[in-house]
Design an enzyme around this catalytic site. Structure first.
Site, PDB file in Angstrom:
ATOM      1  N   LYS A 263      33.024  26.005  55.236  1.00  0.00           N
ATOM      2  CA  LYS A 263      32.449  27.019  54.337  1.00  0.00           C
ATOM      3  C   LYS A 263      31.472  26.363  53.354  1.00  0.00           C
ATOM      4  CE  LYS A 263      33.758  30.349  50.688  1.00  0.00           C
ATOM      5  NZ  LYS A 263      34.856  30.983  49.921  1.00  0.00           N
ATOM      6  N   ASP A 268      29.757  30.848  44.191  1.00  0.00           N
ATOM      7  CA  ASP A 268      30.430  32.124  44.428  1.00  0.00           C
ATOM      8  C   ASP A 268      30.657  32.851  43.104  1.00  0.00           C
ATOM      9  OD1 ASP A 268      31.884  34.243  45.320  1.00  0.00           O
ATOM     10  OD2 ASP A 268      33.670  33.079  45.896  1.00  0.00           O
ATOM     11  N   LYS A 275      33.622  37.895  39.573  1.00  0.00           N
ATOM     12  CA  LYS A 275      34.756  37.110  39.087  1.00  0.00           C
ATOM     13  C   LYS A 275      34.770  37.115  37.557  1.00  0.00           C
ATOM     14  CE  LYS A 275      34.962  33.681  42.811  1.00  0.00           C
ATOM     15  NZ  LYS A 275      36.328  34.020  43.242  1.00  0.00           N
ATOM     16  N   ASP A 286      32.714  25.828  45.926  1.00  0.00           N
ATOM     17  CA  ASP A 286      33.037  26.699  47.059  1.00  0.00           C
ATOM     18  C   ASP A 286      32.368  26.246  48.361  1.00  0.00           C
ATOM     19  OD1 ASP A 286      34.632  28.768  47.830  1.00  0.00           O
ATOM     20  OD2 ASP A 286      33.187  30.349  47.362  1.00  0.00           O
ATOM     21  N   ASP A 345      33.981  39.704  46.901  1.00  0.00           N
ATOM     22  CA  ASP A 345      34.426  38.344  46.592  1.00  0.00           C
ATOM     23  C   ASP A 345      35.183  37.715  47.765  1.00  0.00           C
ATOM     24  OD1 ASP A 345      34.676  36.069  45.109  1.00  0.00           O
ATOM     25  OD2 ASP A 345      36.226  36.831  43.757  1.00  0.00           O
ATOM     26  N   GLU A 347      34.115  36.812  50.489  1.00  0.00           N
ATOM     27  CA  GLU A 347      32.885  36.547  51.249  1.00  0.00           C
ATOM     28  C   GLU A 347      33.035  35.376  52.210  1.00  0.00           C
ATOM     29  OE1 GLU A 347      33.510  35.151  48.432  1.00  0.00           O
ATOM     30  OE2 GLU A 347      32.978  33.098  48.941  1.00  0.00           O
ATOM     31  N   ARG A 349      35.392  34.532  54.320  1.00  0.00           N
ATOM     32  CA  ARG A 349      35.805  34.915  55.670  1.00  0.00           C
ATOM     33  C   ARG A 349      34.664  35.571  56.433  1.00  0.00           C
ATOM     34  NH1 ARG A 349      40.611  38.406  53.241  1.00  0.00           N
ATOM     35  NH2 ARG A 349      40.218  36.902  51.582  1.00  0.00           N
TER      36      ARG A 349
HETATM   37  N1  BES Z   1      35.940  31.055  46.760  1.00  0.00           N
HETATM   38  C1  BES Z   1      36.982  31.979  46.515  1.00  0.00           C
HETATM   39  C2  BES Z   1      38.367  31.359  46.568  1.00  0.00           C
HETATM   40  C3  BES Z   1      38.665  30.367  45.503  1.00  0.00           C
HETATM   41  C4  BES Z   1      39.307  30.765  44.346  1.00  0.00           C
HETATM   42  C5  BES Z   1      38.359  29.045  45.666  1.00  0.00           C
HETATM   43  C6  BES Z   1      39.597  29.863  43.365  1.00  0.00           C
HETATM   44  C7  BES Z   1      38.650  28.134  44.688  1.00  0.00           C
HETATM   45  C8  BES Z   1      39.272  28.536  43.544  1.00  0.00           C
HETATM   46  C9  BES Z   1      36.920  33.121  47.521  1.00  0.00           C
HETATM   47  O1  BES Z   1      35.661  33.449  47.953  1.00  0.00           O
HETATM   48  C10 BES Z   1      37.511  34.320  46.860  1.00  0.00           C
HETATM   49  O2  BES Z   1      36.929  34.763  45.926  1.00  0.00           O
HETATM   50  N2  BES Z   1      38.632  34.806  47.348  1.00  0.00           N
HETATM   51  C11 BES Z   1      39.266  35.954  46.785  1.00  0.00           C
HETATM   52  C12 BES Z   1      39.731  36.836  47.902  1.00  0.00           C
HETATM   53  C13 BES Z   1      40.192  38.199  47.469  1.00  0.00           C
HETATM   54  C14 BES Z   1      39.033  38.964  46.848  1.00  0.00           C
HETATM   55  C15 BES Z   1      40.742  38.936  48.644  1.00  0.00           C
HETATM   56  C16 BES Z   1      40.443  35.473  45.929  1.00  0.00           C
HETATM   57  O3  BES Z   1      41.095  34.490  46.297  1.00  0.00           O
HETATM   58  O4  BES Z   1      40.651  36.048  44.876  1.00  0.00           O
HETATM   59 MG    MG Z   2      34.740  34.848  46.667  1.00  0.00          MG
HETATM   60 ZN    ZN Z   3      34.248  31.958  47.899  1.00  0.00          ZN
END
Ligand code: BES
Ligand code: MG
Ligand code: ZN
Length: 497
Positions: A263, A268, A275, A286, A345, A347, A349
Site C-alpha cells: 500500500k 491519508d 480523520k 500510510d 477512509d 481507501e 483496500r
Molecule cells: N491508513 C488507515 C489505517 C491506519 C490507522 C493506519 C491508524 C495507521 C494508523 C486506513 O486507511 C483507515 O483509515 N482505515 C480505517 C478503516 C475504517 C474506515 C473502516 C480505520 O482503521 O479507521
Molecule cells: Mg484511511
Molecule cells: Zn489509509
C-alpha cells in the site's frame, strides 16, 4: 565496512571491542579467558564483583587503560547461555550498536566467538551482528536549519573469529539491515516530499541499481485498463496516482512468481470521511507497505535469490478536492466487481484491490500484500505484532516461518465465512468497503482477499508495527521498516516449498 579477521583481537586498535558475557560463575571460556589474562584478571574480578553486568541487553563499558591496544570493551550481557535465542541476541547486539552510534565510534570490532552457543552458531551470530549494527546506526534525517547529521560515523568494523566462512553471513546481515533502513527512510519522509511521483522515482532508482524491470502506469493507462478503485481514491488529489511495478527474474525456468503488493498511500486524510486532526500528521506513514516492498527489493536485488518476484505498488494520496470520492459512491474495480464506498477512509483496500488484480494479470502465482490498513489491528495486537489474514494455510505457514526467522512478530487472524459475509452487505454493489467496527482488521483483509480469489494470498496489516512512538535499541522513533526483512526472507526461502 565489515572485515573478517583471524588475527589476534588483542593486537587490533579499536575504539570499542564488543564482547558477549553470559551469566553464571563458570570460569571464562575462550576467547574471553585469553582476554582476561591480558587484562591481569580484571574481567573475571569485575564479573565476580558484579560490576560487569550479565543481564540480557545490558552493556558495560570497560576501559582497557593500556592493558589492551583497544581503548575500551563493550561487554554485552547475554543472560543464561541455554536461554539465549536469536531474537534476544539481535536485541542485545543492538544495545551495543546504539552505544556505537551514541559514542560516535568510527572504528569498532567484535569478539564474535564470545556470543556463540550450541544453538546459535558463528554464522548466525555473524548475520545478527551485521544486521543489528546496521539497524541501530540508522538516523532520522531532519530538515532543521542546523541538521542532526553527525560528522563522524562508523567507518570500519572488524569481526574476530576462528570461523573462516563468515563473509557471506556478514554481507547478508548488512543488507538486511540496510534494506530495512531504506524502508524506514521512505516512511519517515514527509508527505509533501514523498508524493506518488517521488515513490515511483525511488522505485526507478532501485531498478537501475539492481537491474530490475520497472514500469509505472499513469492515470491515462489506468483509465484504459479500468482500474476504477485506485482511480476513485486518486480523484480527490491533485497529485497524479502511480501504479508502480518492479520485476525481478531470478529463476526464468520456474513458472511461479511471488507477487509483493504494498500500500503506497503517501498521505491519508481520510477523504470526505475525514480523520480527526489530532494524529492526522502521522498519516504520512500510510505508505509503509510500499516501503516494506521496496526495502525487500533492495535486499533481493543484492542477494539475488533464485526466484521470480513481481512488486506492485499502488500509490496515491487520499485527499478532498472538489472531485473527491464520496460516501455512497459506487465504483467498478479492475476485476469487474463493484464496490459501494460507505467510508472514504477505507481507501487502502480499494487501491489494493486493483493492485492485487493487476499482479495476477501480470502473472503472480503467490501473493502477499503489506499495508497499514486498519486502526483496529492496533486495538487487537498493539504495536509489536503484525496481523495476518490468508486464504491458504501452507502459504501462511511460509510467511509465518519467515517472520519468525527475522524476528518480526506476526499473528494470524481468523477468516471464517461470517466475516466474508459482512463484506456482502451492500444492496447496490458486490462489496461494501466499510462493513462496520466489528472485526475491522479481518474484514479489511478479506476485502483484499476477494480480489486474490483462488491465488494463495497472505495479507499483513502493519498499521501498528510500521511506526514506533518510542525509540528502541534497533531504531529511533518513527518508521520501523517492518516486513522488508520478512518479505526478503520469504523470497530467500522460496526453494523450500
Ligand atoms: N491508513 C488507515 C489505517 C491506519 C490507522 C493506519 C491508524 C495507521 C494508523 C486506513 O486507511 C483507515 O483509515 N482505515 C480505517 C478503516 C475504517 C474506515 C473502516 C480505520 O482503521 O479507521
Ligand atoms: Mg484511511
Ligand atoms: Zn489509509
Amino acid at each position: 565496512m565489515y572485515y573478517v579477521s583471524q588475527s589476534s583481537p588483542f593486537e587490533g586498535t579499536h575504539e570499542a571491542l564488543i564482547i558477549g558475557m553470559f551469566e553464571g560463575n563458570k570460569p571464562l571460556q575462550e576467547p574471553l579467558a585469553e582476554l582476561d589474562k591480558r587484562m591481569n584478571g580484571h574481567l573475571s574480578t569485575l564479573k565476580k564483583e558484579k560490576q560487569l553486568r550479565t543481564k540480557l541487553g545490558t552493556v558495560t563499558e570497560i576501559f582497557s587503560l593500556g592493558l589492551l591496544k583497544s581503548r575500551a570493551l563493550y561487554a554485552v550481557g547475554l543472560g543464561k547461555k541455554e536461554e539465549l535465542t536469536e531474537e534476544k541476541l539481535r536485541q542485545s547486539l543492538a544495545a551495543a550498536g546504539k552505544k556505537i552510534r551514541e559514542h560516535r565510534i568510527t572504528n569498532g570490532a567484535v569478539l564474535l566467538d564470545s556470543f556463540v552457543t550450541e544453538k546459535i552458531l558463528a554464522e548466525q551470530v555473524g548475520f545478527l551482528v551485521a544486521e543489528a549494527i546496521a539497524l541501530s546506526l540508522y538516523q532520522l534525517a531532519d530538515y532543521k536549519e542546523k541538521t542532526n547529521e553527525v560528522e563522524k560515523e562508523l567507518q570500519s568494523f572488524t569481526v574476530y573469529s576462528k570461523s573462516t566462512q563468515l563473509s557471506d553471513a556478514l554481507k547478508r546481515g548488512k543488507v538486511y539491515g540496510e534494506g530495512t533502513n531504506l524502508a524506514r527512510g521512505l516512511v519517515n519522509t514527509p508527505g509533501n516530499m514523498l508524493t506518488p511521483s517521488d515513490l515511483a522515482d525511488e522505485a526507478r532508482k532501485l531498478a537501475v541499481r539492481h537491474g530490475f524491470k520497472v514500469e509505472v502506469l499513469e492515470r491515462a493507462e489506468m483509465e484504459k485498463l479500468g482500474m476504477g478503485a485506485l482511480l476513485a481514491v486518486a480523484s480527490g488529489s491533485d497529485q497524479p496516482p502511480k501504479m508502480i511495478v518492479l520485476t525481478y527474474e531470478g529463476a526464468k525456468e520456474q513458472k511461479d512468481v511471488l507477487g509483493f503488493v504494498g500500500k503506497g498511500l503517501t498521505f491519508d486524510s481520510g477523504g470526505i470521511s475525514i480523520k480527526p486532526s489530532q494524529s492526522m500528521h502521522e498519516m504520512k506513514y500510510d505508505m509503509g507497505g510500499a516501503a516494506a516492498v521496496l526495502g525487500a527489493m533492495e535486499i533481493i536485488g543484492t542477494l539475488k535469490p533464485e526466484v521470480n518476484i513481481l512488486a506492485v505498488i499502488p500509490s496515491t494520496e487520499n485527499m478532498i478536492n472538489g472531485s473527491a470520492l464520496k460516501p455512497g459512491d459506487v465504483i467498478r474495480s479492475l476485476a469487474g466487481k463493484t464496490i459501494e464506498v460507505r467510508n472514504t477512509d477505507a481507501e487502502g483496500r480499494l487501491i489494493l484491490a486493483d493492485a492485487v488484480t493487476y499482479a495476477k494479470q501480470l502473472g503472480a502465482t503467490y501473493l502477499i500484500d503489506v499495508a497499514t490498513l486498519t486502526g483496529a489491528v492496533m486495538v487487537a495486537l498493539g504495536d509489536c505484532t503484525t496481523g495476518a489474514v490468508t486464504n491458504n494455510e501452507e502459504w501462511m505457514e511460509e510467511v509465518l516461518e519467515a517472520s519468525a526467522e527475522t524476528g518480526e512478530w506476526t499473528w494470524r487472524l481468523p477468516s471464517y465465512e461470517p466475516y466474508r459475509e459482512m463484506l456482502k452487505t451492500s444492496d447496490i454493489a458486490d462489496l461494501n468497503n466499510a462493513p462496520g467496527r466489528l472485526a475491522g482488521s479481518i474484514t479489511a483483509g478479506l476485502f483484499v482477499g476477494e480480489f486474490a480469489e483462488d491465488t494463495p494470498w497472505v495479507h499483513l496489516d502493519i498499521a501498528g508495527t510500521a511506526w514506533q512512538s518510542k525509540a528502541t535499541n534497533l531504531g529511533p522513533i518513527g518508521g520501523t521498516g517492518v516486513m522488508a526483512r520478512t518479505l526478503a526472507r520469504v523470497a530467500e526461502n522460496y526453494k523450500r516449498f
